[in-house]
Design an enzyme around this catalytic site. Structure first.
Site, PDB file in Angstrom:
ATOM      1  CD  GLU A 442      -3.050  -0.819   0.012  1.00  0.00           C
ATOM      2  OE1 GLU A 442      -3.107   0.315  -0.500  1.00  0.00           O
ATOM      3  OE2 GLU A 442      -3.735  -1.766  -0.354  1.00  0.00           O
ATOM      4  N   GLY A 443       2.000   1.195  -0.666  1.00  0.00           N
ATOM      5  CA  GLY A 443       2.919   2.317  -0.730  1.00  0.00           C
ATOM      6  C   GLY A 443       3.997   2.165   0.316  1.00  0.00           C
TER       7      GLY A 443
END
Length: 596
Positions: A442-443
């Site tokens: 998620e980054g």
């Protein structure tokens, strides 16, 4: 390994006493008729029972067994299918979903507590409803009425699950260079062709259908991220009457062998002219995806918090039982050969470090959830605008700082076990392996730091930061004359002033040095995180002081003592972080790349 017990008393403390959720929910038009304190308490109690009894006991053995892949089919570990059915039958899959399509419509401040319990129970299991919730968020916000009516009810009920298909072998953070193609058909559908990797629960046997949200590009799309569109691609086609039809042209090519979260299937998904339908507008795929990103990134932080909480519960039980050496003050258990290791100062340092970070993370994640609720359910335009800014500013901190510190907490828990922490049967090494992914997906946390420093602070000249700083300053001013709060207010004021000064310095440096943002980003995110936790702990200390004479005196006294530990033993880390930030980029960039 200790049996997991949901920390309901602490959750209620944060939710009801620190953030006064009942007043928040009563003030928001979108939650006034949906939830009240009695409903919220019943939800917490029932979720705790289900997760303690059905999910948490699966965690250890499912890690050993893992998900398995055979000729395109994925089989989940023993017990997962039954636990997933129990979870969905209780309505938990649609807890935060749109009531118009069968969801319960609960606010994030409440669902965040349930998500923590679920992730403590089993991160691998918890990823399935987590990904479904994310897919539902995007579909609910951007899908046509026809798509929402056709897919959301079965996704909220858990009959169908969801998956998010973003990453490709050559395109992770830089999604603008994806190669998956979409070709429009005469009937308004699209043919989707390409390969996606790292797709969590992209294939499994727990639900009847899997609804993929896939990023792809049309042939005439603009280059880069502005040319990405989002498509809904079901594993099994859905007939007009809602029944399932033939299998779509997509398949799971393999599943990854991973460091952690082994019980979940991380899939390579191949799309070969698979039928899909556009979600949102053409070339607006990233905007559609970012609708769910703030929620999902917060939940990744909550995942990490869940692992940290379970590590603490395991470690403190072990520290009470494990007999080694004598207390420096003399024998505490003279009738036994040695004292429990919890008497030793260094073991207490480790346990207190774990607890200060875990309880700080619980408060901070709930604080971010509060702003998400105002954004989603509020009726006042100015309040929603402020909340949007706070969500943008705080989300990267919630994802990255909580997960960075949670890894430290799980490693510390492993250390308390000594050699037994290195042995698989105790479960501590699994928590270390599992939580590691929260810093990556998620980054990655470096990207979160760049987002915070570059986009959320420097790019707008500190406008979002000023909103946060003003709120903290208002709390300081409101409690500045309270002598009992001085031990927390004075260092909080010092830290806020320092964070302001450092922020201004980096904003100024960035005007002259293109590397200033990247050089400062990681340390700045941690500086911000420590200051935010100081604000959380000061608020918690305030509530504890106000309840010193209550019947639950031990609980509030513990809060005060842990708050003091945080301020005295952990918050001083900001000094070295500030020095690092102000050192600039020269020493990072001066070494020629060939000399590395």
């Amino acid at each position: 390994m200790a049996d997991y017990k949901a920390p309901l008393r602490d959750m209620r403390f944060v939710l009801n006493e620190v953030f006064e959720a009942d007043k928040l929910w009563a003030s928001l038009p979108g939650t006034q008729e949906v939830v009240d304190p009695e409903t919220a308490d019943a939800i917490l109690e029932e979720a705790a029972k289900l997760i303690e009894q059905e999910v948490a006991p699966l965690n250890r053995e499912s890690d050993e067994q893992g998900s398995t892949w055979n000729d395109g089919e994925v089989t989940s570990p023993e017990g997962f299918k039954e636990a997933y059915q129990a979870f969905c039958e209780g309505g938990w899959n649609g807890l935060g979903g749109n009531p118009a399509y069968g969801g319960m419509g609960m606010p994030k401040t409440l669902t965040a507590q349930v998500e923590e319990m679920l992730q403590s129970g089993s991160m691998s299991f918890g990823l399935a409803p987590m990904l479904t919730a994310g897919a539902c968020l995007s579909l609910n916000a951007h899908g046509s009425d026809e798509l929402k009516e056709k897919y959301l009810p079965n996704m909220y009920s858990g009959v169908w699950s969801g998956a998010m298909d973003l990453t490709e072998p050559h395109a992770g953070t830089d999604l603008g260079i994806i190669r998956t193609k979409a070709i429009e058909n005469a009937d308004g559908s699209y043919d989707i062709t390409g390969t996606k990797i790292f797709i969590t629960w992209g294939e499994h046997d727990m639900a009847e259908n899997i609804i993929h949200l896939v990023l792809a590009k049309l042939p005439d799309a603009p280059a880069g991220p502005k040319g990405i569109s989002l498509f809904l691609v079901p594993k099994i086609m859905v007939n007009e009457d809602g029944s399932l039809g033939e299998r779509n042209s997509l398949s799971c090519g393999s599943i990854e062998k991973k460091m952690g979260i082994k019980a979940s299937a991380t899939c390579v998904m191949n799309f070969d002219n698979a039928k899909g339908w556009l979600v949102g507008e053409v070339n607006q795929g990233l905007a559609c995806m970012f609708t769910m990103m703030n929620y999902e990134r917060l939940v990744v932080g909550i995942q990490a918090l869940g692992a940290a909480e379970r590590s603490y519960q395991n470690a403190v039980e072990y520290a009470r039982d494990r007999l080694q050496s004598r207390s420096p003050e003399g024998a505490k258990n003279p009738e036994k050969a040695a004292d429990p290791i919890i008497v030793h100062p260094d073991v207490r340092r480790m346990l207190l470090s774990m607890r200060a970070q875990t309880e700080g993370a619980r408060a901070f994640s709930t604080y971010v959830a509060k702003w998400l609720d105002i954004t989603k359910f509020g009726g006042d335009a100015d309040a929603k605008k402020t909340a949007d800014a706070m969500v943008a500013l705080l989300t990267p901190v919630a994802k990255a700082f909580i997960s960075d510190k949670a890894l430290e907490v799980t490693v510390t828990g492993q250390q308390i076990f000594g050699g037994h922490g290195f042995i698989r049967e105790w479960g501590q090494e699994q928590l270390v392996r599992d939580v590691r992914i929260t810093q990556i997906y998620e980054g990655a946390n470096g990207i979160q730091a760049m987002d915070l420093m570059g986009r959320k602070v420097v790019a707008n000249g500190g406008k979002f930061f000023d909103i946060f700083a003003s709120e903290v300053q208002a709390f300081i001013d409101a409690n500045g004359d309270d002598e009992a709060m001085a031990e927390f207010i004075e260092p909080l004021q010092s830290e806020l002033s320092n964070l302001k000064s450092v922020t201004e310095e980096v904003i100024a440096e960035a005007q002259e040095d293109p590397n200033a943002v990247g050089a400062a980003a990681n340390d700045y995110l941690h500086l911000f995180g420590f200051t935010a936790y100081a604000y959380m702990w000061a608020m918690m200390a305030k509530v504890a002081l106000d309840n010193e004479g209550s019947a639950d005196v031990d609980f509030y006294e513990s809060k005060l003592k842990i708050a003091r530990f945080f301020f005295q033993r952990q918050l001083p880390a900001t000094r070295s972080l500030s020095v690092n930030i102000l050192a600039g980029s020269d020493t990072l960039m001066s070494l020629d790349a060939d000399l590395f």
